[in-house]
Design an enzyme around this catalytic site. Structure first.
Site, PDB file in Angstrom:
ATOM      1  CD  GLU A 173     -78.918  31.317   1.168  1.00 29.87           C
ATOM      2  OE1 GLU A 173     -78.863  31.075   2.390  1.00 29.87           O
ATOM      3  OE2 GLU A 173     -79.550  30.618   0.365  1.00 29.87           O
ATOM      4  CB  THR A 204     -75.053  17.490  -1.904  1.00 30.46           C
ATOM      5  OG1 THR A 204     -74.970  16.442  -0.951  1.00 30.46           O
ATOM      6  CG2 THR A 204     -76.323  17.352  -2.709  1.00 30.46           C
ATOM      7  CB  THR A 260     -68.848  20.418   0.934  1.00 31.59           C
ATOM      8  OG1 THR A 260     -68.957  21.497   1.875  1.00 31.59           O
ATOM      9  CG2 THR A 260     -67.786  20.762  -0.086  1.00 31.59           C
ATOM     10  CD  GLU A 274     -74.936  30.192   1.876  1.00 30.68           C
ATOM     11  OE1 GLU A 274     -74.087  29.910   2.736  1.00 30.68           O
ATOM     12  OE2 GLU A 274     -74.938  31.275   1.259  1.00 30.68           O
ATOM     13  CG  ASN A 302     -79.221  22.173   9.417  1.00 24.58           C
ATOM     14  OD1 ASN A 302     -79.694  22.340   8.300  1.00 24.58           O
ATOM     15  ND2 ASN A 302     -78.365  23.012   9.957  1.00 24.58           N
ATOM     16  CB  CYS A 309     -74.164  25.059   8.727  1.00 25.34           C
ATOM     17  SG  CYS A 309     -75.260  26.484   8.686  1.00 25.34           S
ATOM     18  N   GLY A 339     -76.763  22.645   1.773  1.00 29.90           N
ATOM     19  CA  GLY A 339     -76.564  21.255   2.154  1.00 29.90           C
ATOM     20  C   GLY A 339     -75.086  20.940   2.233  1.00 29.90           C
TER      21      GLY A 339
HETATM   22  P1  NAD Z   1     -77.324  16.975   1.822  1.00 36.30           P
HETATM   23  O1  NAD Z   1     -76.344  17.613   0.916  1.00 36.30           O
HETATM   24  O2  NAD Z   1     -77.261  15.517   2.009  1.00 36.30           O
HETATM   25  O3  NAD Z   1     -78.812  17.298   1.373  1.00 36.30           O
HETATM   26  C1  NAD Z   1     -79.280  18.614   1.177  1.00 36.30           C
HETATM   27  C2  NAD Z   1     -80.406  18.591   0.173  1.00 36.30           C
HETATM   28  O4  NAD Z   1     -79.886  18.189  -1.089  1.00 36.30           O
HETATM   29  C3  NAD Z   1     -81.515  17.594   0.499  1.00 36.30           C
HETATM   30  O5  NAD Z   1     -82.763  18.149   0.137  1.00 36.30           O
HETATM   31  C4  NAD Z   1     -81.166  16.420  -0.385  1.00 36.30           C
HETATM   32  O6  NAD Z   1     -82.267  15.604  -0.707  1.00 36.30           O
HETATM   33  C5  NAD Z   1     -80.628  17.108  -1.615  1.00 36.30           C
HETATM   34  N1  NAD Z   1     -79.741  16.293  -2.444  1.00 36.30           N
HETATM   35  C6  NAD Z   1     -79.007  15.220  -2.093  1.00 36.30           C
HETATM   36  N2  NAD Z   1     -78.346  14.725  -3.157  1.00 36.30           N
HETATM   37  C7  NAD Z   1     -78.663  15.511  -4.209  1.00 36.30           C
HETATM   38  C8  NAD Z   1     -78.287  15.525  -5.582  1.00 36.30           C
HETATM   39  N3  NAD Z   1     -77.453  14.623  -6.087  1.00 36.30           N
HETATM   40  N4  NAD Z   1     -78.789  16.499  -6.376  1.00 36.30           N
HETATM   41  C9  NAD Z   1     -79.612  17.441  -5.870  1.00 36.30           C
HETATM   42  N5  NAD Z   1     -80.027  17.458  -4.592  1.00 36.30           N
HETATM   43  C10 NAD Z   1     -79.543  16.513  -3.759  1.00 36.30           C
HETATM   44  O7  NAD Z   1     -77.167  17.741   3.219  1.00 36.30           O
HETATM   45  P2  NAD Z   1     -77.925  17.422   4.576  1.00 36.30           P
HETATM   46  O8  NAD Z   1     -77.313  16.195   5.166  1.00 36.30           O
HETATM   47  O9  NAD Z   1     -79.388  17.496   4.370  1.00 36.30           O
HETATM   48  O10 NAD Z   1     -77.517  18.697   5.449  1.00 36.30           O
HETATM   49  C11 NAD Z   1     -76.355  18.780   6.193  1.00 36.30           C
HETATM   50  C12 NAD Z   1     -75.310  19.616   5.485  1.00 36.30           C
HETATM   51  O11 NAD Z   1     -75.834  20.896   5.173  1.00 36.30           O
HETATM   52  C13 NAD Z   1     -74.089  19.890   6.354  1.00 36.30           C
HETATM   53  O12 NAD Z   1     -72.929  19.755   5.571  1.00 36.30           O
HETATM   54  C14 NAD Z   1     -74.276  21.333   6.776  1.00 36.30           C
HETATM   55  O13 NAD Z   1     -73.080  22.023   7.109  1.00 36.30           O
HETATM   56  C15 NAD Z   1     -74.911  21.907   5.567  1.00 36.30           C
HETATM   57  N6  NAD Z   1     -75.604  23.143   5.873  1.00 36.30           N
HETATM   58  C16 NAD Z   1     -75.071  24.327   5.433  1.00 36.30           C
HETATM   59  C17 NAD Z   1     -75.690  25.519   5.744  1.00 36.30           C
HETATM   60  C18 NAD Z   1     -75.130  26.840   5.272  1.00 36.30           C
HETATM   61  O14 NAD Z   1     -75.830  27.837   5.364  1.00 36.30           O
HETATM   62  N7  NAD Z   1     -73.923  26.903   4.746  1.00 36.30           N
HETATM   63  C19 NAD Z   1     -76.865  25.512   6.495  1.00 36.30           C
HETATM   64  C20 NAD Z   1     -77.369  24.287   6.932  1.00 36.30           C
HETATM   65  C21 NAD Z   1     -76.744  23.114   6.614  1.00 36.30           C
END
Ligand code: NAD
Length: 479
Positions: free
Chosen positions: A460, A230, A228, A248, A150, A282, A226
């Site tokens: 962070e 994951t 929750t 996060e 994002n 997020c 990423g």
């Molecule tokens: P995602 O969890 O699908 O992917 C995030 C990253 O994890 C990607 O690089 C992905 O390839 C990797 N990944 C996926 N499966 C994995 C596994 N089994 N093992 C290790 N790595 C793996 O998330 P997304 O769709 O890319 O992002 C959206 C999510 O991120 C939303 O839930 C959003 O709220 C969250 N987010 C949180 C913050 C925060 O600071 N809290 C900031 C931005 C986004």
């Protein structure tokens, strides 16, 4: 077609498998480049490179390390336009947004931690005339950084910069949906004179590359942003290995508007906190609670301002661009459908958009406001992560706190009131890691950042990040 390459041991490297994945421009729904479909073999090579680089990097004077990171910051700024265009093509966000928010923040992340490392200090504890204790804070080794799509370069560098500044080497994986600016960052590192192996970037799928990073026995620290689910998968792998972890995760943030607020300011900011970056931040406030005396007035103003938002080609002067991917586009539309099934009324939006011209096949959704839902229905409990918000009235402070705290998430909350006592009281009672009073997304990089409950683990930002990326040791000297 351009092929993105991994960055391992200081050079651009193809994946060992020589296999590639499609990289899609969501504004036109077309493949425009190819991403390495790397696997654990590539991660292994990257970890070895990082291990080899560690001794030199971790013992280099902090001033020298800082200067290299400052050069990276400068090189990102020098290429602001190219980075902003690349981010927009990959993610669907407007170029103006990437140019004013994402890319400047990526440079600021490097600059902030390059200089913060110069001021990292430790404590001593004197035991009268018996002994002196002092704390050593040492770089740990190879750090694994995994980031989402994002805010691609913004969040990628938010992890990498403090990890490197603290003297660690890094194996990092950007989202496979938005790999392009991480690919470009590698060139900045080469041009800044960063020694080979200090930063390694491995592209590919989460369950292949991300999981290999989470599970690697020589990566003792994982920093992940990423979803929750994951995060839970990563924790289930890394926790039994006793890795240090920063997670996060997702959010479902409340935006609480009291009747005594500065109305125009609250309204204008709520439009931004609801729909900036297509609602794919997020920290966006997706549940809007308005105190009943101003509910109808606020609703009318909010609907009118939302109807006026321009959605379309990210290369033009539109407020919102495309949703990041076809899969995410369908997920958001399915939640709008769910909201109507749960009895919600769509006040504006609710549909996909097919802009005229080159973006006719892209993934665009109208900014959507939904009314009439219960505070605890699925639409109000689950993260949608798109341009969709709900709005509902409340009567008392206790009632709105119950609504706000009802989800399993606890990332951010926004409160609008001119009553100072109320502001402090509500801030203390909200179950969120980040509280904004009369503002939204105002960030000072020295402050802590992160969520509670299912929104994450650890914080962070500030010195907290440098502390996370170092191992503490107490040394006791008797005299
Ligand atoms: P995602 O969890 O699908 O992917 C995030 C990253 O994890 C990607 O690089 C992905 O390839 C990797 N990944 C996926 N499966 C994995 C596994 N089994 N093992 C290790 N790595 C793996 O998330 P997304 O769709 O890319 O992002 C959206 C999510 O991120 C939303 O839930 C959003 O709220 C969250 N987010 C949180 C913050 C925060 O600071 N809290 C900031 C931005 C986004």
């Amino acid at each position: 077609m351009e092929k993105i390459a991994n960055y391992i041991n200081g050079v651009y490297t193809p994946p060992l498998s020589n296999a590639y994945l499609d990289n899609i421009n969501p504004a036109i729904a077309e493949v425009y480049s190819l991403i390495p479909d790397s696997d654990e073999g590539d991660v292994e090579v990257a970890v070895q490179a990082a291990q080899n680089a560690f001794e030199n990097w971790s013992t280099m004077s902090v001033h020298k390390r800082s200067n290299i990171l400052l050069k990276v910051a400068q090189l990102i700024e020098d290429k602001l336009q190219a980075f902003a265009e690349a981010e927009s093509i990959d993610n669907g966000k407007p170029v103006w947004l990437a140019k004013t928010v994402d890319i400047p923040r990526a440079a600021a992340n490097f600059r902030h931690y390059a200089t913060a490392a110069l001021h990292l200090h430790t404590e001593t504890h004197a035991m009268e005339l018996t002994a002196l204790n002092y704390t050593l804070r040492q770089p740990i080794g190879v750090v694994g950084c995994i980031s989402p799509w994002n805010l691609p370069l913004y969040l990628f560098t938010w992890k990498i910069a403090p990890a490197l500044a603290a003297g660690n080497c890094v194996v990092a994986k950007p989202s496979e949906i938005t790999p392009n600016t991480a690919f470009m960052l590698a060139q900045c590192c080469i041009d800044a004179g960063m020694p080979a192996g200090v930063l390694n970037i491995v592209h590919g799928l989460g369950p292949k590359v991300g999981q290999a990073i989470a599970a690697h026995k020589n990566i003792p620290v994982i920093s992940f942003t990423g979803g929750t689910q994951t995060g839970a998968t990563i924790a289930s792998i890394a926790a039994p290995m006793f890795k240090k972890m920063s997670l996060e995760l997702g959010g479902k943030n409340p935006n609480i508007i009291f009747a005594d607020c500065d109305f125009e300011h609250a309204l204008a900011t709520t439009v931004k906190s609801s729909f900036s970056n297509q609602g794919e931040i997020c920290l966006c406030g997706s549940r809007i609670f308005v105190e009943r005396p101003i509910y109808e007035k606020f609703k009318q103003g909010f609907v009118a301002a939302t109807k006026a938002l321009k959605v379309g080609d990210p290369q033009q002067d539109n407020f919102m661009g495309a949703i990041v991917s076809e899969m995410h586009y369908h997920k958001i539309l399915s939640y709008i459908q769910l909201a109507t099934e749960e009895g919600g009324t769509i006040l504006t939006g609710g549909r996909a958009i097919k802009p005229e011209g080159r973006c006719a096949n892209g993934y665009f959704i109208e900014p959507t406001i939904i009314e009439g839902l219960s505070y605890n229905c699925r639409t109000n409990m689950e993260e949608i992560f798109g341009p969709v918000v709900t709005i509902m009235p409340f009567d008392t402070e206790a009632e709105v706190l119950q609504y706000a705290n009802a989800t399993k998430y606890g990332l951010a909350a926004t409160v609008w009131t001119t009553n100072l006592n109320k502001a402090h009281r509500v801030a203390a009672l909200l179950h969120s890691g980040i509280i904004w009073i009369n503002c939204w997304l105002l960030r000072d990089l020295r402050t802590l950042f992160g969520g509670m409950k299912n929104s994450g683990l650890g914080r962070e930002g500030g010195f907290e990040a440098l502390h996370f990326f170092t191992e503490e040791k107490n040394v006791c000297i008797k005299f």
